[in-house]
Design a protein around this motif. Structure first.
Motif, PDB file in Angstrom:
ATOM      1  N   LYS A  64      16.195  22.688 -25.509  1.00  0.00           N
ATOM      2  CA  LYS A  64      17.113  23.560 -26.293  1.00  0.00           C
ATOM      3  C   LYS A  64      18.418  23.180 -26.054  1.00  0.00           C
ATOM      4  CE  LYS A  64      13.080  26.908 -25.972  1.00  0.00           C
ATOM      5  NZ  LYS A  64      12.890  28.233 -25.501  1.00  0.00           N
ATOM      6  N   GLU A  65      19.088  22.851 -27.105  1.00  0.00           N
ATOM      7  CA  GLU A  65      20.658  22.549 -26.961  1.00  0.00           C
ATOM      8  C   GLU A  65      21.235  23.711 -26.534  1.00  0.00           C
ATOM      9  OE1 GLU A  65      21.893  20.662 -30.473  1.00  0.00           O
ATOM     10  OE2 GLU A  65      20.553  18.757 -30.223  1.00  0.00           O
ATOM     11  N   GLY A  66      22.413  23.545 -25.850  1.00  0.00           N
ATOM     12  CA  GLY A  66      23.200  24.609 -25.587  1.00  0.00           C
ATOM     13  C   GLY A  66      23.948  24.330 -24.253  1.00  0.00           C
ATOM     14  N   PHE A  67      24.888  25.077 -23.698  1.00  0.00           N
ATOM     15  CA  PHE A  67      25.666  24.895 -22.364  1.00  0.00           C
ATOM     16  C   PHE A  67      25.551  26.332 -21.777  1.00  0.00           C
ATOM     17  CE2 PHE A  67      27.380  22.221 -25.944  1.00  0.00           C
ATOM     18  CZ  PHE A  67      27.008  21.026 -25.608  1.00  0.00           C
ATOM     19  N   GLY A  68      25.170  27.176 -22.269  1.00  0.00           N
ATOM     20  CA  GLY A  68      25.372  28.587 -21.478  1.00  0.00           C
ATOM     21  C   GLY A  68      26.506  29.085 -21.464  1.00  0.00           C
ATOM     22  N   ILE A  69      27.400  28.896 -22.767  1.00  0.00           N
ATOM     23  CA  ILE A  69      28.627  29.649 -22.775  1.00  0.00           C
ATOM     24  C   ILE A  69      28.939  30.214 -24.018  1.00  0.00           C
ATOM     25  CG2 ILE A  69      29.881  28.129 -21.072  1.00  0.00           C
ATOM     26  CD1 ILE A  69      30.925  26.306 -23.664  1.00  0.00           C
ATOM     27  N   GLY A  70      27.935  30.122 -24.888  1.00  0.00           N
ATOM     28  CA  GLY A  70      27.992  30.752 -26.352  1.00  0.00           C
ATOM     29  C   GLY A  70      28.208  32.247 -25.934  1.00  0.00           C
ATOM     30  N   LEU A  71      27.148  32.870 -25.276  1.00  0.00           N
ATOM     31  CA  LEU A  71      26.848  34.326 -24.975  1.00  0.00           C
ATOM     32  C   LEU A  71      28.282  34.729 -24.446  1.00  0.00           C
ATOM     33  CD1 LEU A  71      23.309  34.875 -24.193  1.00  0.00           C
ATOM     34  CD2 LEU A  71      24.690  35.366 -26.415  1.00  0.00           C
ATOM     35  N   SER A  72      28.908  33.923 -23.384  1.00  0.00           N
ATOM     36  CA  SER A  72      30.058  34.333 -22.980  1.00  0.00           C
ATOM     37  C   SER A  72      31.183  34.298 -23.981  1.00  0.00           C
ATOM     38  CB  SER A  72      30.534  33.228 -21.795  1.00  0.00           C
ATOM     39  OG  SER A  72      31.562  33.619 -21.180  1.00  0.00           O
TER      40      SER A  72
END
Length: 407
Positions: free
Chosen positions: A371-379
């Motif tokens: 699952k692509e993503g870095f965990g900063i989108g929701l931030s």
């Protein structure tokens, strides 16, 4: 940002001080009032038991704890009245009071007689009196009423004085905080600025080696052909480049103090995002549904609103269960515009949702690359909502995770 931090520091400090002052001064005033009233009732009780307030020198020590002295008889103004069971005045003694005439006796003691309590305080002709009532053996009442105007006047004076002292203290505190707030928040500001400088500088430094790696990989593919190794390298270069870009955007997002809010048709922006991601969801076997109220407008930045909706919907598509459903709902609720994005998420129980808006946080602690993503989108989404002076929260109602934005 510095100005906001400074104002926030002053506001929180002033509010804390205000609460402390209210509690402390409130308790002091309450204790002062209670002591004044207890002193009045002690004197009334003393008169009721002895019939008068005269005190001999030999009795001074015995009544010292009640703060009654020989001089008290010249300071206390009181009247003693005997009332029958039907409310008629039997006898009275007005020798120790000047403010009450004999013709006023019946009206004067009316409050004390009708009261169900044995003691209390009332006002008469703009003066304050305390009464003490006892029942005689024949059923009649003996009522002693004392002028306590001066006693309580001191309390009122103290209350007013403490109010002015408290107000002056708050003003003085605000002045001192405005002077020293800069020094108090400066270390925090320096840390934030240093972090942003590091992200910006690091992104520039990383772009060069990534460009070289990408170019070298292309050369290898041209000479030796594509392989799983070169393809993996290209994917990781792209992934790293995307991460750098997002970090730069995130670091600069809250620096935009000069942002100009315009009238944005959020309904159109939501439809645009849905249109771009609907195909992505369908190719993954997921069902994207939407309910968008027509012609809803908000005061915000158009690109920022588009990015906010895109982040939430992309996140929902990415983390939705296989063959699950994603629902985007946009509606007017009172004076607010409410955007809700939800998706099926069977593994949502027991997750700490309070951390969802933290940078680099991912519910999948293994950071699986499937699952692509870095965990900063929701931030970034939270920063955008805060910039638009709105609210965002996340909740879970099995089996769906729900993101709600109020603008």
């Amino acid at each position: 940002m510095f100005r906001k931090l400074r104002l926030k520091f002053i506001g929180i400090s002033t509010l804390s001080m205000l609460i402390v002052l209210m509690i402390v001064l409130g308790l002091v005033n309450l204790i002062t009032y209670k002591n004044a009233v207890d002193d009045v009732f002690n004197t009334l009780e003393f008169i009721a038991k002895r019939g008068n307030i005269e005190l001999k020198k030999s009795e001074i020590q015995a009544f010292k704890d009640k703060e009654i002295t020989i001089e008290t008889q010249y300071e206390v103004r009181y009247v003693t009245v005997n009332v029958s069971t039907d409310g008629e005045v039997i006898q009275y003694d007005v020798e120790h009071i000047a403010a009450i005439n004999e013709s006023d006796i019946a009206d004067f003691i009316l409050h004390a007689y009708k009261s169900s309590r044995s003691k209390g305080i009332f006002e008469y002709n703009f003066l304050t009196y305390a009464f003490y009532k006892t029942k005689e053996s024949d059923g009649s009442f003996k009522i002693i009423v004392m002028d306590c105007t001066r006693n309580l006047a001191y309390v009122r004076y103290f209350v007013n004085f403490s109010f002015y002292v408290g107000a002056l203290s708050i003003l003085l505190l605000m002045f001192l905080l405005s002077v020293f707030a800069r020094k108090a928040v400066q270390p925090y500001v320096r840390n934030i600025e240093a972090q942003k400088r590091f992200i910006t500088n690091a992104s520039h430094e990383l772009k060069t080696p990534l460009a070289v790696i990408s170019a070298n990989t292309e050369v290898i593919e041209m000479t030796s052909g594509k392989s799983e190794w070169t393809e993996s390298t290209v994917n990781q270069v792209k992934r790293m480049s995307d991460l750098i870009s997002q970090l730069v955007v995130l670091s600069k997002l809250e620096e935009r103090e000069d942002i100009v809010f315009t009238d944005v048709n959020i309904s159109e922006e939501a439809k645009s995002v849905v249109s771009s991601l609907k195909t992505v969801a369908e190719t993954q076997g997921k069902n994207l549904q939407y309910n968008i109220a027509e012609d809803l407008h908000v005061s915000a930045d158009k690109n920022g609103i588009h990015e906010l909706i895109n982040i939430l919907l992309d996140n929902a598509v990415k983390y939705c269960d296989e063959e699950g459903s994603i629902i985007l709902d946009l509606r007017q609720k009172g004076r607010n515009t409410v955007l809700t994005v939800s998706n099926d998420y069977r593994d949502g129980e027991g997750v700490d949702y309070s951390k969802f808006f933290d940078r680099f946080y991912r519910a999948d602690e293994s950071h699986n690359n499937k699952k692509e993503g870095f965990g900063i989108g929701l931030s970034m989404a939270e920063s955008l909502v805060r910039m638009f002076k709105g609210k965002i929260n996340v909740s879970y109602k099995k089996p769906r995770i729900i993101f709600t934005v109020v603008l």
